[in-house]
Scaffold this active site. Structure first.
Site, PDB file in Angstrom:
ATOM      1  N   GLY A 101      53.131  59.404  68.544  1.00 48.91           N
ATOM      2  CA  GLY A 101      52.800  58.199  69.499  1.00 48.91           C
ATOM      3  C   GLY A 101      52.455  58.628  71.072  1.00 48.91           C
ATOM      4  O   GLY A 101      53.049  57.900  71.840  1.00 48.91           O
ATOM      5  N   SER A 149      49.420  55.642  65.558  1.00 47.80           N
ATOM      6  CA  SER A 149      49.582  55.042  64.097  1.00 47.80           C
ATOM      7  C   SER A 149      48.648  53.864  63.862  1.00 47.80           C
ATOM      8  O   SER A 149      47.837  53.523  62.700  1.00 47.80           O
ATOM      9  CB  SER A 149      51.007  54.662  63.831  1.00 47.80           C
ATOM     10  OG  SER A 149      51.432  53.372  64.862  1.00 47.80           O
ATOM     11  N   TYR A 198      68.237  48.896  68.508  1.00 44.56           N
ATOM     12  CA  TYR A 198      67.701  49.910  69.443  1.00 44.56           C
ATOM     13  C   TYR A 198      68.565  51.056  69.924  1.00 44.56           C
ATOM     14  O   TYR A 198      68.438  52.215  69.702  1.00 44.56           O
ATOM     15  CB  TYR A 198      67.168  49.258  70.570  1.00 44.56           C
ATOM     16  CG  TYR A 198      66.313  50.163  71.513  1.00 44.56           C
ATOM     17  CD1 TYR A 198      64.881  50.706  70.850  1.00 44.56           C
ATOM     18  CD2 TYR A 198      66.585  50.306  72.645  1.00 44.56           C
ATOM     19  CE1 TYR A 198      64.304  51.655  71.542  1.00 44.56           C
ATOM     20  CE2 TYR A 198      66.142  51.305  73.600  1.00 44.56           C
ATOM     21  CZ  TYR A 198      64.618  51.952  73.068  1.00 44.56           C
ATOM     22  OH  TYR A 198      63.889  52.871  73.854  1.00 44.56           O
ATOM     23  N   SER A 247      67.208  57.370  74.758  1.00 50.40           N
ATOM     24  CA  SER A 247      67.299  56.374  75.864  1.00 50.40           C
ATOM     25  C   SER A 247      68.214  55.993  76.182  1.00 50.40           C
ATOM     26  O   SER A 247      69.472  56.554  75.640  1.00 50.40           O
ATOM     27  CB  SER A 247      66.617  55.085  75.025  1.00 50.40           C
ATOM     28  OG  SER A 247      66.890  53.938  76.030  1.00 50.40           O
ATOM     29  N   ASN A 264      58.258  61.123  70.302  1.00 53.09           N
ATOM     30  CA  ASN A 264      58.355  60.186  71.304  1.00 53.09           C
ATOM     31  C   ASN A 264      58.269  58.820  70.652  1.00 53.09           C
ATOM     32  O   ASN A 264      58.781  57.644  71.320  1.00 53.09           O
ATOM     33  CB  ASN A 264      57.014  60.423  72.308  1.00 53.09           C
ATOM     34  CG  ASN A 264      56.784  59.284  73.006  1.00 53.09           C
ATOM     35  OD1 ASN A 264      57.369  58.947  73.845  1.00 53.09           O
ATOM     36  ND2 ASN A 264      55.667  58.395  72.632  1.00 53.09           N
ATOM     37  N   SER A 308      49.271  57.749  71.954  1.00 55.16           N
ATOM     38  CA  SER A 308      47.867  57.308  72.538  1.00 55.16           C
ATOM     39  C   SER A 308      47.959  56.239  73.771  1.00 55.16           C
ATOM     40  O   SER A 308      46.921  55.823  74.353  1.00 55.16           O
ATOM     41  CB  SER A 308      47.427  56.350  71.423  1.00 55.16           C
ATOM     42  OG  SER A 308      48.120  55.410  71.014  1.00 55.16           O
ATOM     43  N   ILE A 367      61.227  52.805  82.738  1.00 54.12           N
ATOM     44  CA  ILE A 367      59.934  53.378  82.718  1.00 54.12           C
ATOM     45  C   ILE A 367      58.782  52.469  82.521  1.00 54.12           C
ATOM     46  O   ILE A 367      58.934  51.710  81.683  1.00 54.12           O
ATOM     47  CB  ILE A 367      59.702  54.621  81.850  1.00 54.12           C
ATOM     48  CG1 ILE A 367      60.938  55.613  82.028  1.00 54.12           C
ATOM     49  CG2 ILE A 367      58.463  55.542  82.029  1.00 54.12           C
ATOM     50  CD1 ILE A 367      61.336  56.397  83.137  1.00 54.12           C
ATOM     51  N   VAL A 381      54.852  57.437  61.674  1.00 53.36           N
ATOM     52  CA  VAL A 381      55.875  58.496  61.578  1.00 53.36           C
ATOM     53  C   VAL A 381      57.011  58.081  60.810  1.00 53.36           C
ATOM     54  O   VAL A 381      57.614  58.691  60.096  1.00 53.36           O
ATOM     55  CB  VAL A 381      56.321  59.016  62.835  1.00 53.36           C
ATOM     56  CG1 VAL A 381      55.373  59.544  63.763  1.00 53.36           C
ATOM     57  CG2 VAL A 381      57.011  57.669  63.624  1.00 53.36           C
ATOM     58  N   LYS A 393      68.658  55.073  68.869  1.00 57.36           N
ATOM     59  CA  LYS A 393      68.488  56.014  70.135  1.00 57.36           C
ATOM     60  C   LYS A 393      69.760  57.085  69.845  1.00 57.36           C
ATOM     61  O   LYS A 393      69.632  58.146  70.362  1.00 57.36           O
ATOM     62  CB  LYS A 393      68.004  55.595  71.192  1.00 57.36           C
ATOM     63  CG  LYS A 393      66.898  54.929  71.413  1.00 57.36           C
ATOM     64  CD  LYS A 393      65.683  55.805  70.916  1.00 57.36           C
ATOM     65  CE  LYS A 393      64.359  55.308  71.288  1.00 57.36           C
ATOM     66  NZ  LYS A 393      63.467  56.250  71.063  1.00 57.36           N
TER      67      LYS A 393
HETATM   68  N1  LIG Z   1      59.622  52.655  78.667  1.00 54.70           N
HETATM   69  C1  LIG Z   1      60.850  52.827  79.014  1.00 54.70           C
HETATM   70  O1  LIG Z   1      61.624  52.410  79.889  1.00 54.70           O
HETATM   71  C2  LIG Z   1      61.706  53.706  77.812  1.00 54.70           C
HETATM   72  C3  LIG Z   1      63.327  53.681  78.241  1.00 54.70           C
HETATM   73  C4  LIG Z   1      63.943  54.626  77.249  1.00 54.70           C
HETATM   74  C5  LIG Z   1      63.422  55.073  76.229  1.00 54.70           C
HETATM   75  N2  LIG Z   1      61.973  54.932  76.060  1.00 54.70           N
HETATM   76  C6  LIG Z   1      61.491  55.594  74.805  1.00 54.70           C
HETATM   77  O2  LIG Z   1      60.364  56.236  74.947  1.00 54.70           O
HETATM   78  C7  LIG Z   1      59.378  56.192  73.959  1.00 54.70           C
HETATM   79  C8  LIG Z   1      58.271  55.694  74.501  1.00 54.70           C
HETATM   80  O3  LIG Z   1      58.215  54.389  74.899  1.00 54.70           O
HETATM   81  P1  LIG Z   1      57.168  53.665  75.766  1.00 54.70           P
HETATM   82  O4  LIG Z   1      57.770  52.870  76.892  1.00 54.70           O
HETATM   83  O5  LIG Z   1      55.913  54.795  76.066  1.00 54.70           O
HETATM   84  O6  LIG Z   1      56.650  52.662  74.676  1.00 54.70           O
HETATM   85  P2  LIG Z   1      55.181  52.074  74.225  1.00 54.70           P
HETATM   86  O7  LIG Z   1      55.460  51.057  73.500  1.00 54.70           O
HETATM   87  O8  LIG Z   1      54.205  51.930  75.530  1.00 54.70           O
HETATM   88  O9  LIG Z   1      54.579  53.584  73.335  1.00 54.70           O
HETATM   89  C9  LIG Z   1      55.255  53.781  72.143  1.00 54.70           C
HETATM   90  C10 LIG Z   1      54.465  54.622  71.316  1.00 54.70           C
HETATM   91  O10 LIG Z   1      55.023  54.788  70.218  1.00 54.70           O
HETATM   92  C11 LIG Z   1      53.911  54.658  69.256  1.00 54.70           C
HETATM   93  N3  LIG Z   1      54.296  54.354  67.841  1.00 54.70           N
HETATM   94  C12 LIG Z   1      55.113  53.123  67.399  1.00 54.70           C
HETATM   95  N4  LIG Z   1      55.419  53.004  66.374  1.00 54.70           N
HETATM   96  C13 LIG Z   1      54.835  54.224  65.788  1.00 54.70           C
HETATM   97  C14 LIG Z   1      54.564  54.719  64.286  1.00 54.70           C
HETATM   98  N5  LIG Z   1      55.141  54.233  63.275  1.00 54.70           N
HETATM   99  N6  LIG Z   1      53.908  55.976  64.155  1.00 54.70           N
HETATM  100  C15 LIG Z   1      53.516  56.548  65.061  1.00 54.70           C
HETATM  101  N7  LIG Z   1      53.522  55.974  66.433  1.00 54.70           N
HETATM  102  C16 LIG Z   1      54.176  54.994  66.847  1.00 54.70           C
HETATM  103  C17 LIG Z   1      52.897  53.482  69.874  1.00 54.70           C
HETATM  104  O11 LIG Z   1      51.517  53.491  69.090  1.00 54.70           O
HETATM  105  C18 LIG Z   1      53.088  54.070  71.311  1.00 54.70           C
HETATM  106  O12 LIG Z   1      51.978  54.941  71.408  1.00 54.70           O
HETATM  107  C19 LIG Z   1      60.092  55.346  73.059  1.00 54.70           C
HETATM  108  O13 LIG Z   1      60.656  56.087  71.939  1.00 54.70           O
HETATM  109  C20 LIG Z   1      60.995  54.593  73.549  1.00 54.70           C
HETATM  110  O14 LIG Z   1      61.972  54.125  72.730  1.00 54.70           O
HETATM  111  C21 LIG Z   1      61.395  54.127  76.663  1.00 54.70           C
END
Ligand SMILES: NC(=O)c1ccc[n+]([C@@H]2O[C@H](COP(=O)([O-])OP(=O)(O)OC[C@H]3O[C@@H](n4cnc5c(N)ncnc54)[C@H](O)[C@@H]3O)[C@@H](O)[C@H]2O)c1
Length: 252
Positions: free
Chosen positions: A14, A39, A158, A144, A92, A16, A191, A66, A162
């Site tokens: 993930g 994806s 969720y 998370s 990720n 991109s 974030i 994934v 996690k």
């Molecule tokens: N942003 C935050 O505050 C935060 C906090 C805690 C945890 N997270 C975790 O960090 C990670 C990234 O989050 P983010 O904020 O960049 O989210 P985002 O939604 O901006 O990015 C998620 C990424 O996962 C990819 N993805 C989703 N489903 C997929 C699949 N089936 N196969 C392949 N790729 C897939 C998406 O295309 C994207 O690139 C996640 O696991 C999220 O749970 C984020």
């Protein structure tokens, strides 16, 4: 900056956009060859590859959902074929569900666990034999804060997903330490990425006030922690959940 990272190979699921994109760019900046997994958003993945190449790095885009074990197998095979090895896996990819326990349908629950948990299991299952054979590997799971303390704004599945990822981290760290494989997790909070677009100005300001460093996090904050865990300087660290949350949650 870190010794011996240049020339290694990493898959960041993930990647991109969002946190994954930053992780990929930061690792590529250290001379690591990176697989940009996506994806759906091919155009964004191709753009990340172009950005990395313009900065002198090496990257390839590879499509794989994934949650599909066959696609994960192809993702790993492509990495081995194109880059000749695999040293670092960053799990990720994730989705953020909403709704109360009563709202969660079987299909939705299945989807959340398939992407957030099964996806990491599938990737680990594929890469562990490779890493065991070479007696070297770094696995970093993006968990998370919700996986540690729960959360009342997102769907309960969720945090549960996690939490599963965090315990997978500890189990694998125990089992794979003797093979020279380090397994850690990073637990971010607040974030600013596309995942957090639903936060309005009021929610952002309120959140800032609740964080000791008085700001929201950036994808680069998470990427810096991942880079450290991917380095050999962190080889005595395994089975840890590293908080990247501005001090919001401590001692978890
Ligand atoms: N942003 C935050 O505050 C935060 C906090 C805690 C945890 N997270 C975790 O960090 C990670 C990234 O989050 P983010 O904020 O960049 O989210 P985002 O939604 O901006 O990015 C998620 C990424 O996962 C990819 N993805 C989703 N489903 C997929 C699949 N089936 N196969 C392949 N790729 C897939 C998406 O295309 C994207 O690139 C996640 O696991 C999220 O749970 C984020």
């Amino acid at each position: 900056m870190f010794k011996k990272l240049s020339g290694k190979t990493a898959i960041i699921t993930g990647s991109s956009y969002g946190i994954g994109k930053s992780i990929a760019k930061v690792l590529a900046g250290e001379g690591i060859k990176v697989v940009i997994n996506y994806s759906k958003s091919e155009d964004k993945a191709v753009q990340v590859v172009a950005e990395i190449e313009n900065e002198g790095g090496k990257a390839i885009p590879v499509k794989a959902d994934v949650s599909d074990s066959i696609e994960v197998g192809k993702l790993i095979d492509t990495c081995l074929k194109e880059f000749g090895g695999l040293d670092i896996l960053v799990n990720n990819a994730g989705i953020l569900p909403f709704g109360s326990i009563e709202d969660i349908t079987d299909e939705y629950l299945d989807r959340v666990f398939r992407v957030n948990v099964y996806g990491a299991f599938y990737c680990c299952r594929e890469v562990v034999p490779i890493m065991k054979k070479q007696k070297y590997g770094k696995i970093i799971n993006i968990s998370s804060i919700s996986g540690q303390r729960g959360d009342n704004t997102t769907a309960p599945c969720y945090g549960s997903s996690k939490g599963a990822l965090s315990v997978l981290t500890k189990s694998l760290a125990r089992q794979l330490g003797p093979y020279g494989i380090n397994v850690n997790a990073v637990a971010p909070h607040a974030i600013i990425t596309p995942m957090m677009e639903y936060w309005d100005e009021e929610k952002r300001n309120k959140t800032k006030e609740s964080i000791p460093v008085r700001r929201l996090g950036t994808p680069e904050d998470v990427a810096a922690a991942v880079l450290f865990l991917a380095s050999d300087e962190a080889s005595f660290i395994t089975g840890q959940i590293i908080n990247v949350n501005g001090g919001f949650l401590m001692d978890s």
